[in-house]
Design a protein around this motif. Structure first.
Motif, PDB file in Angstrom:
ATOM      1  N   UNK A 226       0.816  -1.215   0.000  1.00  0.00           N
ATOM      2  CA  UNK A 226       0.000   0.000   0.000  1.00  0.00           C
ATOM      3  C   UNK A 226       0.850   1.266   0.000  1.00  0.00           C
ATOM      4  N   UNK A 227       1.957   1.237   0.729  1.00  0.00           N
ATOM      5  CA  UNK A 227       2.835   2.400   0.772  1.00  0.00           C
ATOM      6  C   UNK A 227       3.431   2.695  -0.599  1.00  0.00           C
ATOM      7  N   UNK A 228       3.907   1.658  -1.249  1.00  0.00           N
ATOM      8  CA  UNK A 228       4.528   1.828  -2.567  1.00  0.00           C
ATOM      9  C   UNK A 228       3.500   2.283  -3.596  1.00  0.00           C
ATOM     10  N   UNK A 229       2.350   1.615  -3.605  1.00  0.00           N
ATOM     11  CA  UNK A 229       1.305   1.951  -4.574  1.00  0.00           C
ATOM     12  C   UNK A 229       0.846   3.397  -4.403  1.00  0.00           C
ATOM     13  N   UNK A 230       0.728   3.847  -3.161  1.00  0.00           N
ATOM     14  CA  UNK A 230       0.289   5.223  -2.937  1.00  0.00           C
ATOM     15  C   UNK A 230       1.333   6.222  -3.411  1.00  0.00           C
ATOM     16  N   UNK A 231       2.609   5.904  -3.233  1.00  0.00           N
ATOM     17  CA  UNK A 231       3.667   6.796  -3.695  1.00  0.00           C
ATOM     18  C   UNK A 231       3.622   6.958  -5.213  1.00  0.00           C
ATOM     19  N   UNK A 232       3.243   5.900  -5.922  1.00  0.00           N
ATOM     20  CA  UNK A 232       3.240   5.931  -7.384  1.00  0.00           C
ATOM     21  C   UNK A 232       1.934   6.484  -7.945  1.00  0.00           C
ATOM     22  N   UNK A 233       0.787   6.084  -7.384  1.00  0.00           N
ATOM     23  CA  UNK A 233      -0.507   6.455  -7.959  1.00  0.00           C
ATOM     24  C   UNK A 233      -1.263   7.515  -7.175  1.00  0.00           C
ATOM     25  N   UNK A 234      -0.866   7.716  -5.911  1.00  0.00           N
ATOM     26  CA  UNK A 234      -1.608   8.653  -5.080  1.00  0.00           C
ATOM     27  C   UNK A 234      -2.728   7.994  -4.300  1.00  0.00           C
ATOM     28  N   UNK A 235      -2.915   6.686  -4.492  1.00  0.00           N
ATOM     29  CA  UNK A 235      -3.951   5.946  -3.780  1.00  0.00           C
ATOM     30  C   UNK A 235      -3.364   4.658  -3.232  1.00  0.00           C
ATOM     31  N   UNK A 236      -3.931   4.173  -2.127  1.00  0.00           N
ATOM     32  CA  UNK A 236      -3.458   2.919  -1.545  1.00  0.00           C
ATOM     33  C   UNK A 236      -3.952   1.752  -2.376  1.00  0.00           C
ATOM     34  N   UNK A 237      -3.379   0.573  -2.121  1.00  0.00           N
ATOM     35  CA  UNK A 237      -3.815  -0.631  -2.827  1.00  0.00           C
ATOM     36  C   UNK A 237      -5.289  -0.903  -2.566  1.00  0.00           C
ATOM     37  N   UNK A 238      -5.708  -0.725  -1.318  1.00  0.00           N
ATOM     38  CA  UNK A 238      -7.110  -0.955  -0.980  1.00  0.00           C
ATOM     39  C   UNK A 238      -8.042  -0.003  -1.699  1.00  0.00           C
ATOM     40  N   UNK A 239      -7.646   1.254  -1.819  1.00  0.00           N
ATOM     41  CA  UNK A 239      -8.474   2.236  -2.522  1.00  0.00           C
ATOM     42  C   UNK A 239      -8.612   1.887  -4.001  1.00  0.00           C
ATOM     43  N   UNK A 240      -7.537   1.410  -4.597  1.00  0.00           N
ATOM     44  CA  UNK A 240      -7.596   1.027  -6.008  1.00  0.00           C
ATOM     45  C   UNK A 240      -8.457  -0.209  -6.206  1.00  0.00           C
ATOM     46  N   UNK A 241      -8.370  -1.159  -5.291  1.00  0.00           N
ATOM     47  CA  UNK A 241      -9.208  -2.355  -5.375  1.00  0.00           C
ATOM     48  C   UNK A 241     -10.682  -1.949  -5.348  1.00  0.00           C
ATOM     49  N   UNK A 242     -11.037  -1.103  -4.380  1.00  0.00           N
ATOM     50  CA  UNK A 242     -12.423  -0.652  -4.267  1.00  0.00           C
ATOM     51  C   UNK A 242     -12.870   0.101  -5.520  1.00  0.00           C
ATOM     52  N   UNK A 243     -11.982   0.918  -6.060  1.00  0.00           N
ATOM     53  CA  UNK A 243     -12.314   1.705  -7.244  1.00  0.00           C
ATOM     54  C   UNK A 243     -12.636   0.810  -8.425  1.00  0.00           C
ATOM     55  N   UNK A 244     -11.833  -0.221  -8.636  1.00  0.00           N
ATOM     56  CA  UNK A 244     -12.048  -1.139  -9.754  1.00  0.00           C
ATOM     57  C   UNK A 244     -13.320  -1.953  -9.558  1.00  0.00           C
ATOM     58  N   UNK A 245     -13.555  -2.435  -8.339  1.00  0.00           N
ATOM     59  CA  UNK A 245     -14.744  -3.234  -8.051  1.00  0.00           C
ATOM     60  C   UNK A 245     -16.010  -2.399  -8.252  1.00  0.00           C
ATOM     61  N   UNK A 246     -16.023  -1.179  -7.739  1.00  0.00           N
ATOM     62  CA  UNK A 246     -17.197  -0.319  -7.881  1.00  0.00           C
ATOM     63  C   UNK A 246     -17.461   0.005  -9.346  1.00  0.00           C
ATOM     64  N   UNK A 247     -16.408   0.248 -10.107  1.00  0.00           N
ATOM     65  CA  UNK A 247     -16.589   0.549 -11.526  1.00  0.00           C
ATOM     66  C   UNK A 247     -17.231  -0.628 -12.256  1.00  0.00           C
TER      67      UNK A 247
END
Length: 302
Positions: A226-247
Motif C-alpha cells: 500500500x505504501x509503494x502503490x500510494x507513492x506511485x498512484x496517489x492511492x493505496x492498494x485498498x483504494x484502487x481495489x475498491x475503485x475497480x470493483x465499484x466501476x
C-alpha cells in the motif's frame, strides 16, 4: 456456487467488445461516412485507444462520462473501458490501437502504474491541443501508420515501428506534463511493483478484494504494498481495489441484464446485503437505486 457463477457469466450480455485485428498495434482513419462507423451499441475496448480528431465533432461517452471532442482534440481510452458515440458531425479522426502485449514485447515501459498516474480515472482523458501540438502528433501518427504498412521482410522492421510509436507516445507525455505539471514517473522498482499489482488486480478483482491476497502474490507485506502503490498512484492498494470493483459493479448494474443479487454473485460477494452496504459506502446510493437511475444507451459506436 462455481457453476452458478459460470451460468451467470453466460447470461451477461456485456457491451460488444470491438474486435481488433491480430496485430498488437494498428492505426485507422475514420470518417462519418464509414459504413461501420455506427454499430448502434456500446462496446468495451480490449486495448489502449488513442483518438485524434482531425475535423468535425464527436460526442463520446467513456465509462458513462460524456465528452464532446472537436478538431485538434485528443482522447486516451483504457483497456476495459466502455465507450460509445452518441453523435457525429462531419467528423474525421485517427484511431491508434495498441495492446498491452505490444508494450511488453517491445520492452516499452508504459506500466499500468504509469498510465494510471498520467490518465487516472478522476482526470480528464481529453486534451485540446494547440496547432503546433496537433501538427506534431498528426505528423508522427501518420509516420507510424506508414511504417506499419512496410513489407514484413523489411530489415529491422520491429525497431523502426517501435521508434515511430515512441514518438507518438512521448508526445502524449510531453503534453500531459505541460497540462498538469506532473514530475516524470521514475522507472524504478516502486513503479515496477505497482505495475505488477495493477496487472494482478485487473485479472483477479472479481474474486479477490483483499490487499493481503495481492501482497502474498507479490511476496511482500500488505503495508509495504500500500505504501509503494500510494507513492506511485496517489492511492493505496485498498483504494484502487475498491475503485475497480465499484466501476465493474456499475457496469453490470447499468447493463440491466443481472439483478442486484446476481451482480453480487458475479463479483464474488458473500451475499447481496454485504454487496449493498459496500456499494452504498462508496457511491452514496444503493445498487437497486443506481440500477434504476442508470442505463447503457444503445447508441453509435466505432
Amino acid at each position: 456456487m462455481e457453476q452458478h457463477l459460470l451460468n451467470n457469466q453466460k447470461r451477461i450480455k456485456e457491451p460488444i467488445e470491438k474486435p481488433e485485428p491480430d496485430e498488437d498495434i494498428s492505426i485507422y482513419r475514420h470518417s462519418s461516412a464509414d459504413s461501420n462507423f455506427c454499430s448502434r451499441q456500446p462496446f468495451r475496448s480490449n486495448a489502449y485507444v488513442l483518438i485524434l480528431v482531425i475535423k468535425g465533432k464527436i460526442n463520446l461517452t467513456s465509462n458513462f462520462t460524456p465528452e464532446t471532442y472537436k478538431e485538434k482534440d485528443i482522447a486516451f481510452l483504457f483497456p476495459g473501458a466502455i465507450y460509445e458515440v452518441s453523435e457525429v458531425t462531419d467528423a474525421s479522426f485517427l484511431r491508434i490501437v495498441f495492446k498491452k502485449n505490444y508494450l511488453k514485447n517491445q520492452g516499452i515501459f508504459l506500466s499500468n502504474a504509469e498510465s494510471y498516474r498520467l490518465f487516472q480515472s478522476n482526470s480528464s482523458h481529453k486534451f485540446s491541443l494547440t496547432k503546433e501540438e496537433f501538427n506534431d502528433i498528426l505528423h508522427n501518427a501518420l509516420h507510424l501508420q506508414k511504417r506499419l504498412k512496410l513489407p514484413a521482410d523489411t530489415p529491422l522492421l520491429n525497431e523502426v515501428i517501435r521508434n515511430s510509436f515512441l514518438e507518438v507516445l512521448y508526445d502524449l507525455f510531453l503534453i500531459n506534463n505541460k497540462r498538469r505539471n506532473f514530475s516524470p514517473v521514475k522507472h524504478d522498482r516502486k513503479a515496477e511493483l505497482t505495475s505488477r499489482f495493477l496487472n494482478l488486480l485487473t485479472d483477479h478483482f472479481r474474486m479477490e478484494k483483499k490487499v493481503q491476497y495481492y501482497a502474498n502474490a507479490l511476496y511482500i507485506t500488505p503495508r509495504h504494498l500500500s505504501q509503494v502503490v500510494k507513492q506511485v498512484t496517489g492511492k493505496t492498494a485498498g483504494e484502487l481495489i475498491d475503485e475497480v470493483v465499484i466501476r465493474e459493479a456499475k457496469v453490470l448494474l447499468t447493463g440491466h441484464i443481472l439483478n442486484v443479487s446476481e451482480v453480487s454473485e458475479a463479483l464474488s460477494f458473500s451475499n447481496s446485503s454485504f454487496f449493498g452496504k459496500y456499494f452504498k459506502k462508496y457511491t452514496g446510493t444503493s445498487p437497486s437505486a443506481y440500477r434504476l437511475a442508470h442505463n447503457i444507451a444503445r447508441t453509435s459506436s466505432f
